[in-house]
Design a protein around this motif. Structure first.
Motif, PDB file in Angstrom:
ATOM      1  N   PRO A 176      20.542 -12.792  44.445  1.00  0.00           N
ATOM      2  CA  PRO A 176      20.939 -12.774  43.023  1.00  0.00           C
ATOM      3  C   PRO A 176      22.591 -12.374  42.804  1.00  0.00           C
ATOM      4  O   PRO A 176      23.231 -11.861  43.661  1.00  0.00           O
ATOM      5  CB  PRO A 176      20.140 -11.533  42.661  1.00  0.00           C
ATOM      6  N   VAL A 177      23.109 -12.478  41.691  1.00  0.00           N
ATOM      7  CA  VAL A 177      24.345 -12.140  41.205  1.00  0.00           C
ATOM      8  C   VAL A 177      24.359 -11.482  39.820  1.00  0.00           C
ATOM      9  O   VAL A 177      23.794 -11.825  38.821  1.00  0.00           O
ATOM     10  CB  VAL A 177      25.196 -13.437  41.189  1.00  0.00           C
ATOM     11  N   TYR A 178      25.004 -10.161  40.024  1.00  0.00           N
ATOM     12  CA  TYR A 178      25.417  -9.601  38.593  1.00  0.00           C
ATOM     13  C   TYR A 178      26.854  -9.892  38.380  1.00  0.00           C
ATOM     14  O   TYR A 178      27.557  -9.227  39.352  1.00  0.00           O
ATOM     15  CB  TYR A 178      24.878  -8.090  38.845  1.00  0.00           C
ATOM     16  N   ASP A 179      27.093  -9.956  37.062  1.00  0.00           N
ATOM     17  CA  ASP A 179      28.473 -10.197  36.760  1.00  0.00           C
ATOM     18  C   ASP A 179      28.874  -8.908  36.142  1.00  0.00           C
ATOM     19  O   ASP A 179      28.510  -8.622  35.040  1.00  0.00           O
ATOM     20  CB  ASP A 179      28.649 -11.327  35.786  1.00  0.00           C
ATOM     21  N   HIS A 180      29.845  -7.884  36.771  1.00  0.00           N
ATOM     22  CA  HIS A 180      30.114  -6.823  36.212  1.00  0.00           C
ATOM     23  C   HIS A 180      30.935  -6.920  34.793  1.00  0.00           C
ATOM     24  O   HIS A 180      30.903  -6.057  34.053  1.00  0.00           O
ATOM     25  CB  HIS A 180      30.790  -5.850  37.225  1.00  0.00           C
ATOM     26  N   SER A 181      31.837  -8.107  34.788  1.00  0.00           N
ATOM     27  CA  SER A 181      32.519  -8.087  33.699  1.00  0.00           C
ATOM     28  C   SER A 181      31.695  -8.256  32.257  1.00  0.00           C
ATOM     29  O   SER A 181      32.326  -7.982  31.482  1.00  0.00           O
ATOM     30  CB  SER A 181      33.506  -9.150  33.945  1.00  0.00           C
ATOM     31  N   ARG A 234      23.674 -16.992  37.883  1.00  0.00           N
ATOM     32  CA  ARG A 234      23.086 -17.932  38.727  1.00  0.00           C
ATOM     33  C   ARG A 234      23.112 -17.300  40.263  1.00  0.00           C
ATOM     34  O   ARG A 234      24.135 -16.861  40.546  1.00  0.00           O
ATOM     35  CB  ARG A 234      23.627 -19.373  38.895  1.00  0.00           C
ATOM     36  N   PRO A 235      22.009 -17.306  41.086  1.00  0.00           N
ATOM     37  CA  PRO A 235      22.128 -16.776  42.445  1.00  0.00           C
ATOM     38  C   PRO A 235      22.942 -17.740  43.371  1.00  0.00           C
ATOM     39  O   PRO A 235      23.274 -19.007  42.881  1.00  0.00           O
ATOM     40  CB  PRO A 235      20.681 -16.915  42.859  1.00  0.00           C
ATOM     41  N   GLU A 236      23.512 -17.063  44.581  1.00  0.00           N
ATOM     42  CA  GLU A 236      24.444 -17.841  45.363  1.00  0.00           C
ATOM     43  C   GLU A 236      23.950 -17.911  46.917  1.00  0.00           C
ATOM     44  O   GLU A 236      23.124 -16.671  47.115  1.00  0.00           O
ATOM     45  CB  GLU A 236      25.785 -17.331  45.477  1.00  0.00           C
ATOM     46  N   LEU A 237      23.943 -18.756  47.682  1.00  0.00           N
ATOM     47  CA  LEU A 237      23.650 -18.811  48.795  1.00  0.00           C
ATOM     48  C   LEU A 237      24.601 -18.199  49.686  1.00  0.00           C
ATOM     49  O   LEU A 237      25.972 -18.316  49.667  1.00  0.00           O
ATOM     50  CB  LEU A 237      23.577 -20.537  49.244  1.00  0.00           C
ATOM     51  N   VAL A 238      24.260 -17.065  50.579  1.00  0.00           N
ATOM     52  CA  VAL A 238      25.114 -16.303  51.567  1.00  0.00           C
ATOM     53  C   VAL A 238      24.835 -16.525  52.961  1.00  0.00           C
ATOM     54  O   VAL A 238      23.502 -16.320  53.320  1.00  0.00           O
ATOM     55  CB  VAL A 238      24.951 -15.083  51.172  1.00  0.00           C
ATOM     56  N   GLU A 239      25.693 -16.964  53.970  1.00  0.00           N
ATOM     57  CA  GLU A 239      25.326 -17.027  55.189  1.00  0.00           C
ATOM     58  C   GLU A 239      26.284 -16.306  55.993  1.00  0.00           C
ATOM     59  O   GLU A 239      27.254 -15.928  55.696  1.00  0.00           O
ATOM     60  CB  GLU A 239      25.799 -18.734  55.488  1.00  0.00           C
ATOM     61  N   PRO A 240      25.543 -15.348  56.620  1.00  0.00           N
ATOM     62  CA  PRO A 240      26.237 -14.396  57.493  1.00  0.00           C
ATOM     63  C   PRO A 240      27.001 -14.649  58.576  1.00  0.00           C
ATOM     64  O   PRO A 240      26.919 -15.933  59.304  1.00  0.00           O
ATOM     65  CB  PRO A 240      25.040 -13.479  58.125  1.00  0.00           C
ATOM     66  N   THR A 292      31.319 -11.784  56.006  1.00  0.00           N
ATOM     67  CA  THR A 292      30.574 -12.004  54.817  1.00  0.00           C
ATOM     68  C   THR A 292      30.664 -10.525  54.208  1.00  0.00           C
ATOM     69  O   THR A 292      30.149  -9.624  54.847  1.00  0.00           O
ATOM     70  CB  THR A 292      29.174 -12.231  55.224  1.00  0.00           C
ATOM     71  N   ALA A 293      30.797 -10.533  52.800  1.00  0.00           N
ATOM     72  CA  ALA A 293      30.722  -9.284  51.935  1.00  0.00           C
ATOM     73  C   ALA A 293      29.742  -9.653  50.878  1.00  0.00           C
ATOM     74  O   ALA A 293      29.712 -10.508  50.169  1.00  0.00           O
ATOM     75  CB  ALA A 293      32.230  -8.818  51.515  1.00  0.00           C
ATOM     76  N   VAL A 294      29.041  -8.462  50.867  1.00  0.00           N
ATOM     77  CA  VAL A 294      27.654  -8.503  49.995  1.00  0.00           C
ATOM     78  C   VAL A 294      27.707  -7.318  49.095  1.00  0.00           C
ATOM     79  O   VAL A 294      27.907  -6.165  49.691  1.00  0.00           O
ATOM     80  CB  VAL A 294      26.303  -8.610  50.779  1.00  0.00           C
ATOM     81  N   CYS A 295      27.665  -7.304  48.027  1.00  0.00           N
ATOM     82  CA  CYS A 295      27.527  -6.235  47.044  1.00  0.00           C
ATOM     83  C   CYS A 295      25.951  -6.174  46.360  1.00  0.00           C
ATOM     84  O   CYS A 295      25.554  -6.964  46.058  1.00  0.00           O
ATOM     85  CB  CYS A 295      28.316  -6.334  45.958  1.00  0.00           C
ATOM     86  N   VAL A 296      25.392  -4.781  46.980  1.00  0.00           N
ATOM     87  CA  VAL A 296      24.158  -4.801  46.522  1.00  0.00           C
ATOM     88  C   VAL A 296      23.528  -4.329  45.151  1.00  0.00           C
ATOM     89  O   VAL A 296      22.626  -4.231  44.912  1.00  0.00           O
ATOM     90  CB  VAL A 296      23.049  -3.806  47.508  1.00  0.00           C
ATOM     91  N   ASP A 297      24.852  -4.029  44.343  1.00  0.00           N
ATOM     92  CA  ASP A 297      24.684  -3.977  43.032  1.00  0.00           C
ATOM     93  C   ASP A 297      24.060  -5.170  42.370  1.00  0.00           C
ATOM     94  O   ASP A 297      23.682  -5.230  41.251  1.00  0.00           O
ATOM     95  CB  ASP A 297      25.824  -3.349  42.361  1.00  0.00           C
ATOM     96  N   ASP A 298      24.463  -6.429  42.852  1.00  0.00           N
ATOM     97  CA  ASP A 298      23.710  -7.463  42.698  1.00  0.00           C
ATOM     98  C   ASP A 298      22.068  -7.730  42.482  1.00  0.00           C
ATOM     99  O   ASP A 298      21.463  -8.519  41.874  1.00  0.00           O
ATOM    100  CB  ASP A 298      24.091  -8.767  43.510  1.00  0.00           C
ATOM    101  N   TYR A 299      21.644  -6.820  43.258  1.00  0.00           N
ATOM    102  CA  TYR A 299      20.004  -6.610  43.000  1.00  0.00           C
ATOM    103  C   TYR A 299      19.565  -5.897  41.769  1.00  0.00           C
ATOM    104  O   TYR A 299      18.481  -5.352  41.887  1.00  0.00           O
ATOM    105  CB  TYR A 299      19.545  -6.024  44.386  1.00  0.00           C
ATOM    106  N   HIS A 300      20.530  -5.527  40.701  1.00  0.00           N
ATOM    107  CA  HIS A 300      19.873  -4.876  39.581  1.00  0.00           C
ATOM    108  C   HIS A 300      18.851  -5.742  38.927  1.00  0.00           C
ATOM    109  O   HIS A 300      18.757  -6.964  38.748  1.00  0.00           O
ATOM    110  CB  HIS A 300      21.205  -4.951  38.520  1.00  0.00           C
TER     111      HIS A 300
END
Length: 321
Positions: free
Chosen positions: A90-95, A101-107, A41-49
């Protein structure tokens, strides 16, 4: 595969921290492709802006500042992931610069967390088994950021350089201090004093701090196919004792960009042999390591990724023991 709750084993957590355009996504992509998306599972913590791009334009700080991020939620989510629990991220769209919309992440068995501030707080750092900081020379990182942000995010070179100037105080205050908390510090850069032909991959220097157990790379340097001798392997990779920023001695692994594929293969094979039978069953496609997208491949990148895979699989093996 998802790590079964109640199994007594938790996901292995890897942090990759670094400034904007330091190469975090490129490094992460190869790890995910090699182990397989079903196990990682890959997570980008920049989504927590905390703010979107338009809102940030009126703030007295940039996206690098902790006050511009939901650090408390990030910490909570890292703790949950480290215990094998799902999160609604949460999800931050860099583009577009928008919060979507937030997404469910399962490790799964392995979790890679990359971004600007994954090592900013003690609570966040406590969630990780392995920590990495990417530390390219600033002029090189600036050139990467200009190229990326102009090609993918609609900026002009002048806008990117102005934003880099604006961010510099916060880079110095919040991003670069994470370097001291990393088990491995990676720097991709040209070899000083060499005039390599165009297209030569950047060399890599890895500071291997004694905060985790690294593979015995002396064996890698001393081994080689019959008739080649140790010097052949040392052309591709060698260890030297460096002084860290705090003055303490630390092993520095140098992987040169000018080596031939045959020479680098000696090193890759030796690292795989350190993994033993685990390598054959765990690594779904080692051939994807070192890929730079449209820019070809890099053996220093591949060997760096292979070393990180060693640590991921070794940590998983220790949990199972």
């Amino acid at each position: 595969m998802l790590r079964a709750r109640g199994s007594g084993r938790r996901p292995v957590m890897l942090a990759i921290a670094g400034d904007s355009a330091a190469g975090k996504t490129t490094l992460t992509r190869g790890l995910v492709q090699c182990l397989g998306a079903d196990r990682m599972t890959a997570v980008c913590v920049d989504d927590y802006h905390r703010y979107d791009r338009a809102e940030r334009s009126g703030k007295p700080f940039t996206a690098l500042h902790p006050d511009c991020n939901h650090i408390d939620i990030m910490e909570q989510h890292l703790q949950l992931l480290s215990m094998g629990e799902p999160i609604l991220k949460p999800v931050y769209d860099h583009s577009t610069g928008e919060l979507v919309r937030p997404e469910l992440v399962e490790p799964r068995d392995f979790v890679i967390v990359e971004g600007l501030l994954p090592l900013h707080t003690r609570m966040a750092r406590a969630c990780f088994d392995i920590t990495v900081y990417l530390d390219p020379p600033e002029p090189l990182r600036h050139s990467w950021k200009v190229r990326r942000d102009c090609a993918k995010r609609g900026y002009t070179p002048e806008q990117v350089m102005a934003e880099l100037d604006r961010r510099e105080p916060e880079s110095a205050a919040y991003i670069r201090p994470q370097r001291k908390h990393a088990d491995i510090v990676v720097r991709f850069a040209p070899v000083a004093g060499r005039l390599d032909p165009p297209g030569t991959p950047l060399s890599a220097e890895l500071l291997l701090r004694p905060t985790i157990d690294h593979p015995d790379l002396a064996d890698v340097l001393d081994s080689g196919p019959a008739g080649t001798g140790a010097d052949r392997t040392e052309t591709a990779m060698h260890l030297r004792l460096h002084r860290d920023t705090d003055g303490r001695p630390v092993d520095a692994l140098h992987v040169h960009g000018y080596v031939s594929p045959e020479e680098s293969q000696v090193v890759k094979k030796a690292i795989l042999e350190h993994l033993g039978p685990r390598a054959g069953t765990a690594l779904s496609d080692p051939g994807v390591l070192g890929q730079l997208g449209d820019a070809g491949t890099s053996d220093p990148l591949a060997i760096t990724q292979l070393l990180l895979l060693y640590h991921l699989l070794d940590a998983d093996h220790r949990q199972a023991a």
